[in-house]
Design a protein around this motif. Structure first.
Motif, PDB file in Angstrom:
ATOM      1  N   HIS A   1       0.840  -1.206   0.000  1.00 29.38           N
ATOM      2  CA  HIS A   1       0.000   0.000   0.000  1.00 29.38           C
ATOM      3  C   HIS A   1       0.874   1.255   0.000  1.00 29.38           C
ATOM      4  N   GLU A   2       1.916   1.267   0.832  1.00 30.34           N
ATOM      5  CA  GLU A   2       2.805   2.430   0.898  1.00 30.34           C
ATOM      6  C   GLU A   2       3.498   2.680  -0.440  1.00 30.34           C
ATOM      7  N   LEU A   3       3.940   1.608  -1.085  1.00 28.51           N
ATOM      8  CA  LEU A   3       4.593   1.770  -2.389  1.00 28.51           C
ATOM      9  C   LEU A   3       3.603   2.276  -3.430  1.00 28.51           C
TER      10      LEU A   3
ATOM     11  N   TYR B   1       9.397   6.553   4.456  1.00 29.60           N
ATOM     12  CA  TYR B   1       8.603   5.868   5.480  1.00 29.60           C
ATOM     13  C   TYR B   1       8.599   4.363   5.238  1.00 29.60           C
ATOM     14  N   LEU B   2       8.451   3.988   3.993  1.00 30.63           N
ATOM     15  CA  LEU B   2       8.430   2.576   3.614  1.00 30.63           C
ATOM     16  C   LEU B   2       9.735   1.878   3.997  1.00 30.63           C
ATOM     17  N   ILE B   3      10.841   2.521   3.692  1.00 25.75           N
ATOM     18  CA  ILE B   3      12.148   1.941   4.002  1.00 25.75           C
ATOM     19  C   ILE B   3      12.359   1.823   5.507  1.00 25.75           C
ATOM     20  N   GLU B   4      11.917   2.840   6.238  1.00 23.38           N
ATOM     21  CA  GLU B   4      12.105   2.846   7.690  1.00 23.38           C
ATOM     22  C   GLU B   4      11.249   1.797   8.396  1.00 23.38           C
ATOM     23  N   ASN B   5      10.013   1.620   7.937  1.00 22.00           N
ATOM     24  CA  ASN B   5       9.063   0.757   8.645  1.00 22.00           C
ATOM     25  C   ASN B   5       8.985  -0.667   8.112  1.00 22.00           C
ATOM     26  N   TYR B   6       9.355  -0.861   6.848  1.00 22.14           N
ATOM     27  CA  TYR B   6       9.310  -2.206   6.266  1.00 22.14           C
ATOM     28  C   TYR B   6      10.628  -2.505   5.553  1.00 22.14           C
TER      29      TYR B   6
END
Length: 216
Positions: free
Chosen positions: A165-167, A188-193
């Motif tokens: 979803h973030e991507l 955010y995507l890199i930090e959280n996933y």
């Protein structure tokens, strides 16, 4: 005056009927209502099960079967896919009986109520986030529970849904030339996933996105 007397007589008559009907219905014992609810549930007649267990809970609140009725009402709503009603009933059970041995099961089922509403990556991601919250709560509070082990496989699916979803959102911002918003989403995507496949894609897109964002 006659009209007033007639009104009171009718009110008494109706209330008497209601009392008689309730008294008649309450001729069913707690054991009979448990049997009715169990039979209906086993047959897949979940609405009838809800009615029987609700009557049991309302008429015999101090019965040894009352807690069972509360739990089975929630389960019946779950089977009917009435997830909002199921969540409410499960949460009410946990609030009323926080030390009950069924609490790990309750938390797992609340997680499933959200999990079962996972949708495509372009839709609302709240179900994935809420189910993830419940599954993590279950593992944190009851790590030895059999339900904690079951939750593990669902967590991976939730994380996968959220990273996708973030991507999707980041790429949408990129396409619509909202580069600063896209950059925040990629970061955010890199930090959280960090271990996701989507994170690797985000890493590849960030340099170009940052370049475009600085030009604006």
């Amino acid at each position: 005056m006659k009209k007033l007397i007639l009104f009171f007589m009718m009110a008494l008559w109706f209330s008497g009927c209601a009392w008689f009907e309730t008294s008649h219905e309450m001729e069913k014992t707690a054991e009979q209502l448990v049997s009715e609810g169990s039979s209906a549930f086993a047959a897949g007649d979940y609405k009838d099960a809800v009615k029987a267990y609700t009557d049991l809970k309302d008429w015999y609140p101090f019965s040894k079967y009352a807690i069972l009725a509360e739990l089975k009402i929630a389960d019946a709503h779950y089977e009917l896919e009435a997830y909002d009603e199921a969540i409410f009933a499960y949460e009410e059970f946990e609030n009323m009986h926080p030390k009950n041995e069924a609490v790990p099961y309750i938390i797992y089922r609340i997680g499933l109520c959200w999990f079962n509403r996972l949708d495509s990556i372009d839709r609302d991601h709240a179900p994935a986030k809420n189910s993830l919250t419940q599954f993590h709560r279950l593992i944190d509070q009851f790590p030895e529970s059999e339900y904690a082990q079951k939750a593990e496989k669902h967590i991976k699916i939730c994380v996968d849904s959220l990273s996708k979803h973030e991507l999707y959102v980041a790429n949408f911002y990129m396409k619509t030339e909202k580069y600063k918003a896209a950059l925040k989403r990629y970061e955010y995507l890199i930090e959280n996933y960090p271990d996701s496949e989507e994170s690797k894609q985000a890493l590849n897109k960030i340099p170009r996105c940052r370049e475009l964002a600085n030009k604006k």
